[in-house]
Design a protein around this motif. Structure first.
Motif, PDB file in Angstrom:
ATOM      1  N   HIS A  10     -16.896 -16.156  93.958  1.00  0.00           N
ATOM      2  CA  HIS A  10     -15.930 -15.844  92.904  1.00  0.00           C
ATOM      3  C   HIS A  10     -16.054 -14.399  92.397  1.00  0.00           C
ATOM      4  CE1 HIS A  10     -14.671 -20.041  92.218  1.00  0.00           C
ATOM      5  NE2 HIS A  10     -15.912 -20.324  92.568  1.00  0.00           N
ATOM      6  N   ILE A  11     -17.052 -13.672  92.859  1.00  0.00           N
ATOM      7  CA  ILE A  11     -17.349 -12.335  92.348  1.00  0.00           C
ATOM      8  C   ILE A  11     -16.820 -11.275  93.306  1.00  0.00           C
ATOM      9  CG2 ILE A  11     -19.200 -10.764  91.681  1.00  0.00           C
ATOM     10  CD1 ILE A  11     -20.851 -13.286  90.951  1.00  0.00           C
ATOM     11  N   ALA A  12     -15.992 -10.370  92.785  1.00  0.00           N
ATOM     12  CA  ALA A  12     -15.360  -9.344  93.626  1.00  0.00           C
ATOM     13  C   ALA A  12     -16.405  -8.464  94.322  1.00  0.00           C
ATOM     14  CB  ALA A  12     -14.405  -8.491  92.789  1.00  0.00           C
ATOM     15  N   GLU A  13     -17.377  -7.979  93.571  1.00  0.00           N
ATOM     16  CA  GLU A  13     -18.408  -7.109  94.136  1.00  0.00           C
ATOM     17  C   GLU A  13     -19.661  -7.932  94.430  1.00  0.00           C
ATOM     18  OE1 GLU A  13     -18.869  -3.177  92.358  1.00  0.00           O
ATOM     19  OE2 GLU A  13     -17.097  -3.626  91.133  1.00  0.00           O
ATOM     20  N   ASP A  14     -19.556  -8.775  95.449  1.00  0.00           N
ATOM     21  CA  ASP A  14     -20.643  -9.702  95.760  1.00  0.00           C
ATOM     22  C   ASP A  14     -21.937  -8.995  96.167  1.00  0.00           C
ATOM     23  OD1 ASP A  14     -19.448  -8.902  98.164  1.00  0.00           O
ATOM     24  OD2 ASP A  14     -19.873 -10.805  99.151  1.00  0.00           O
ATOM     25  N   ALA A  15     -21.829  -7.905  96.908  1.00  0.00           N
ATOM     26  CA  ALA A  15     -23.033  -7.165  97.318  1.00  0.00           C
ATOM     27  C   ALA A  15     -23.755  -6.591  96.099  1.00  0.00           C
ATOM     28  CB  ALA A  15     -22.675  -6.060  98.296  1.00  0.00           C
ATOM     29  N   LYS A  16     -22.992  -6.053  95.167  1.00  0.00           N
ATOM     30  CA  LYS A  16     -23.585  -5.517  93.939  1.00  0.00           C
ATOM     31  C   LYS A  16     -24.212  -6.643  93.112  1.00  0.00           C
ATOM     32  CE  LYS A  16     -22.497  -2.574  89.999  1.00  0.00           C
ATOM     33  NZ  LYS A  16     -21.457  -1.780  89.338  1.00  0.00           N
ATOM     34  N   TYR A  41     -11.541 -26.140 101.578  1.00  0.00           N
ATOM     35  CA  TYR A  41     -10.960 -26.009 100.251  1.00  0.00           C
ATOM     36  C   TYR A  41      -9.452 -25.889 100.344  1.00  0.00           C
ATOM     37  CZ  TYR A  41     -10.008 -20.994 100.471  1.00  0.00           C
ATOM     38  OH  TYR A  41      -9.508 -19.776 100.779  1.00  0.00           O
ATOM     39  N   SER A  42      -8.798 -26.176  99.236  1.00  0.00           N
ATOM     40  CA  SER A  42      -7.345 -26.102  99.177  1.00  0.00           C
ATOM     41  C   SER A  42      -6.952 -25.267  97.969  1.00  0.00           C
ATOM     42  CB  SER A  42      -6.768 -27.507  99.031  1.00  0.00           C
ATOM     43  OG  SER A  42      -5.409 -27.441  98.704  1.00  0.00           O
ATOM     44  N   ARG A  43      -6.068 -24.333  98.151  1.00  0.00           N
ATOM     45  CA  ARG A  43      -5.596 -23.513  97.039  1.00  0.00           C
ATOM     46  C   ARG A  43      -4.707 -24.313  96.096  1.00  0.00           C
ATOM     47  NH1 ARG A  43      -7.457 -18.638  96.691  1.00  0.00           N
ATOM     48  NH2 ARG A  43      -8.194 -17.665  98.582  1.00  0.00           N
ATOM     49  N   LYS A  44      -4.318 -25.523  96.476  1.00  0.00           N
ATOM     50  CA  LYS A  44      -3.480 -26.363  95.629  1.00  0.00           C
ATOM     51  C   LYS A  44      -4.198 -26.712  94.326  1.00  0.00           C
ATOM     52  CE  LYS A  44      -1.305 -30.882  95.479  1.00  0.00           C
ATOM     53  NZ  LYS A  44      -1.132 -32.150  96.140  1.00  0.00           N
ATOM     54  N   TRP A  45      -5.498 -26.899  94.383  1.00  0.00           N
ATOM     55  CA  TRP A  45      -6.251 -27.318  93.203  1.00  0.00           C
ATOM     56  C   TRP A  45      -6.697 -26.092  92.421  1.00  0.00           C
ATOM     57  CZ3 TRP A  45      -8.985 -30.769  97.136  1.00  0.00           C
ATOM     58  CH2 TRP A  45      -8.193 -31.886  97.373  1.00  0.00           C
ATOM     59  N   THR A  46      -6.431 -26.102  91.146  1.00  0.00           N
ATOM     60  CA  THR A  46      -6.603 -24.942  90.280  1.00  0.00           C
ATOM     61  C   THR A  46      -7.972 -24.289  90.383  1.00  0.00           C
ATOM     62  OG1 THR A  46      -5.446 -26.378  88.744  1.00  0.00           O
ATOM     63  CG2 THR A  46      -5.916 -24.192  87.996  1.00  0.00           C
ATOM     64  N   HIS A  47      -9.033 -25.065  90.348  1.00  0.00           N
ATOM     65  CA  HIS A  47     -10.369 -24.463  90.312  1.00  0.00           C
ATOM     66  C   HIS A  47     -10.734 -23.728  91.599  1.00  0.00           C
ATOM     67  CE1 HIS A  47     -10.976 -28.510  91.897  1.00  0.00           C
ATOM     68  NE2 HIS A  47     -12.089 -28.078  92.431  1.00  0.00           N
ATOM     69  N   TRP A  48      -9.944 -23.845  92.654  1.00  0.00           N
ATOM     70  CA  TRP A  48     -10.225 -23.111  93.880  1.00  0.00           C
ATOM     71  C   TRP A  48      -9.431 -21.817  93.966  1.00  0.00           C
ATOM     72  CZ3 TRP A  48     -14.455 -24.687  95.686  1.00  0.00           C
ATOM     73  CH2 TRP A  48     -14.781 -26.035  95.707  1.00  0.00           C
ATOM     74  N   ARG A  49      -8.503 -21.600  93.047  1.00  0.00           N
ATOM     75  CA  ARG A  49      -7.606 -20.443  93.148  1.00  0.00           C
ATOM     76  C   ARG A  49      -8.300 -19.109  92.914  1.00  0.00           C
ATOM     77  NH1 ARG A  49      -2.600 -23.360  90.244  1.00  0.00           N
ATOM     78  NH2 ARG A  49      -2.031 -24.624  92.026  1.00  0.00           N
ATOM     79  N   ASP A  50      -9.412 -19.117  92.228  1.00  0.00           N
ATOM     80  CA  ASP A  50     -10.081 -17.843  91.940  1.00  0.00           C
ATOM     81  C   ASP A  50     -11.179 -17.499  92.942  1.00  0.00           C
ATOM     82  OD1 ASP A  50     -11.734 -19.869  91.065  1.00  0.00           O
ATOM     83  OD2 ASP A  50     -12.407 -18.805  89.285  1.00  0.00           O
TER      84      ASP A  50
END
Length: 138
Positions: A10-16, A41-50
């Motif tokens: 979920h973190i954009a800068e995962d390496a950092k 995973y499915s993007r249909k379910w809200t908690h996976w969208r991020d």
């Protein structure tokens, strides 16, 4: 010890972020990660969208390559759950709280989990619903 269950993806800068976690560890300290694989995973379910990215064994090894971390263990987890999750991607349901899903969970817990525990040692290097990774700071 640092535990991250379904967080780093979920973190954009995962390496950092991993570098910062590594900095917090003492030498010999352990960092344990748990990732749900992209197939499941499915993007249909809200908690996976991020979710920004999904990891594989190869991408995780590349992520830690420039850090003072040693891979202690990296293996797949929950082979039978992975097959069930993949099948459920193609079955129409309104939410994760759908009655059909809840029935599947009860059946899975009662009958499949005991079998899955026996199968896990054989399948952990081949396939699973998740990927578990344990790193040690060197």
């Amino acid at each position: 010890c640092i535990l991250c269950f379904n967080v780093l993806e979920h973190i954009a800068e995962d390496a950092k972020a991993l570098g910062n976690l590594t900095y917090l560890l003492r030498r010999g300290g352990i960092c344990a990660f748990f990732f749900l694989l992209s197939l499941f995973y499915s993007r249909k379910w809200t908690h996976w969208r991020d979710i920004i990215r999904r990891y594989t064994k190869t991408s995780l090894r590349a992520l830690v390559a420039n850090l003072p971390l040693k891979v202690v263990k990296m293996e797949y987890f929950n082979v039978i759950g992975g097959i069930g999750w993949w099948i459920n991607k193609y079955i129409r349901k309104e939410s994760l709280n759908d009655s059909a899903i809840n029935i599947q969970i009860k059946i899975f817990d009662k009958y499949i989990v005991p079998f899955s525990k026996r199968l896990q040692p054989l399948a952990r290097h081949l396939f699973g619903q998740s990927l578990a990774c344990i790193l040690r700071k060197v």
